[in-house]
Design a protein around this motif. Sequence first.
Motif, mmCIF file in Angstrom:
data_model
loop_
_atom_site.group_PDB
_atom_site.id
_atom_site.type_symbol
_atom_site.label_atom_id
_atom_site.label_comp_id
_atom_site.label_asym_id
_atom_site.label_seq_id
_atom_site.Cartn_x
_atom_site.Cartn_y
_atom_site.Cartn_z
ATOM 1 N N GLN A 60 0.841 -1.198 0.000
ATOM 2 C CA GLN A 60 0.000 0.000 0.000
ATOM 3 C C GLN A 60 0.875 1.247 0.000
ATOM 4 N N ILE A 62 0.538 5.468 0.959
ATOM 5 C CA ILE A 62 -0.230 6.558 1.572
ATOM 6 C C ILE A 62 0.391 7.871 1.113
ATOM 7 N N TYR A 64 0.002 12.151 1.055
ATOM 8 C CA TYR A 64 -0.641 13.332 1.640
ATOM 9 C C TYR A 64 0.346 14.488 1.640
ATOM 10 N N VAL A 74 -2.230 10.535 10.625
ATOM 11 C CA VAL A 74 -1.904 9.552 9.596
ATOM 12 C C VAL A 74 -1.274 8.320 10.230
ATOM 13 N N LEU A 78 -4.157 5.562 10.293
ATOM 14 C CA LEU A 78 -4.006 4.851 9.028
ATOM 15 C C LEU A 78 -2.898 3.808 9.080
ATOM 16 N N ALA A 125 -5.686 12.155 3.143
ATOM 17 C CA ALA A 125 -4.612 11.224 2.819
ATOM 18 C C ALA A 125 -5.180 10.147 1.911
ATOM 19 N N VAL A 127 -4.976 6.544 0.073
ATOM 20 C CA VAL A 127 -4.373 5.220 0.265
ATOM 21 C C VAL A 127 -4.587 4.412 -1.019
ATOM 22 N N CYS A 137 -9.632 7.840 0.256
ATOM 23 C CA CYS A 137 -9.128 9.105 0.807
ATOM 24 C C CYS A 137 -9.759 9.350 2.160
#
Length: 511
Positions: A60, A62, A64, A74, A78, A125, A127, A137
Amino acid sequence: MIWRRKRLSSSTPAMEDPVATEETLSAEISQNEAFVKQAFHRCSDLVCRKIYHQDGTLRQLIVYLETLADDKKVSEQLVKPLTADQENRAAVETETWEGESMPVDKKVVTSRWSEVIRLILRGHAAVFTEGEDHAVCFAVNATIQRSIEEPSSEQVIRGGKEGFIERQSVNVGLLRNYLRTPRLKMEAYSVGELTETKVLVAYIEGLADVTVIDQVQNKIASIRIDGVLESGTIEELIVDDPFPIFPHVQITERPDVVAGSLLEGRVAILVDNTPFVMIVPTTFWAGLQASEDYYLNSPVATFTRWVRFIFLFVAIFAPSFFVAVTSYHQEMIPTSLLLSIASAREPVPFPVMIEALLMEIMFEALREAGIRLPRAIGQTVSIVGGLVIGQAAVLAGIISAPILIVVSTTGIAAFLIPRFNFANGVRLLRFPIILLAGSLGLYGMALGFLGILLYVVHLKSFGVPYFTPVAPFSLRAFKDVWIRAPRNNGSGLSAPSYERAVKAPRPEGGE
């Protein structure tokens, strides 16, 4: 301020918009990462955090902006939940995170790059997951805002001391604290190609006139501009008169004023990143009404309104009347007062009109200096400077004492006007009236007054005549113009306690 879109010169190569060239996301994270970095090329605040499988493959991503998103949110909301699974426990760059579940409620799933970029620029953010052609988001905005304070541009004598701030979500909450009804509607617009400023049109369904609502919505939706930084830009673009002397829009920082106006049937326009809310339509008389008029009893509120009406004429016509009488109509002045004025003016080398203009310009300069200087010394400089300069000018024989008294009284009269944008128009009109009085005497003043009257009667604010209810005449509405009629008719309240005496006037042709 950027008023129109800039054109690239022939020597400047036009950069291709990456969002325009590729609209949908890819299922491969590497391609999505390259696309994001291309879209935010040379943006040092872009952060890309990668989550890997135990076998080292990328799982993944992330993305931002660290200047808009909260890095702590975050990490906790997350990164920890995404790496909490014992079977897929992985390292995020150099650290290992543990967590239980993803505690983020506000999320948007999208497969369009334009939406992803827009949300990232609003503090979300994004993903990206390997093998999926969409992004999730999450709202992890950094909470940077000032506390709710008393409005700085409107002195609160009685009423709520909470004022709007620069965050639109907080302002909407303050407004809904006053109006707890689902009939309060909020319609959102995005204005500005580069700023994408959020603009809300607020009204109470069933009270606001549909014609006014449609006018406001159409004008806001038709705005084409690069950026909107303050509500003044929106105000200038939605009014019909390109050179307005009196405001076509009422400005306030107070939630109770907006709530009272919505209960009258008006429409409010809230712009993000500014504490000033616009109210339409407005009239000439609204500029002379303070919110405290509706919190005080009727006799006191009516008396203060009459004081403002009287000093409105003083603020516009006092210097010009002095110039006209002393220059052309000395027979109107009592002999003793005329001799006193003549003796005071004997050493002055300038005509009365030039003397009045010099003093008015000096007064405006001192007033502007007091506003621009730091608050701790601004008032001191304006007061002390006015006293020192005025006294020194009189002693030096540059100006006379009577004109100093007249100009000072005029300045005080202008401060009695409760709406600052309305007072600006009054200050502006003072100078042409002085020129007319110095050229034609009282006849010039009469022409100036007639010109102002014709101008005000001619104006309209979103279809509503600016001088209503005087022109066109409405006897019913007079109970909230020259007087503030009591709500209690002798047997109880005649209207809801927070509803003002008269609803907003309807535009011409409306029902």
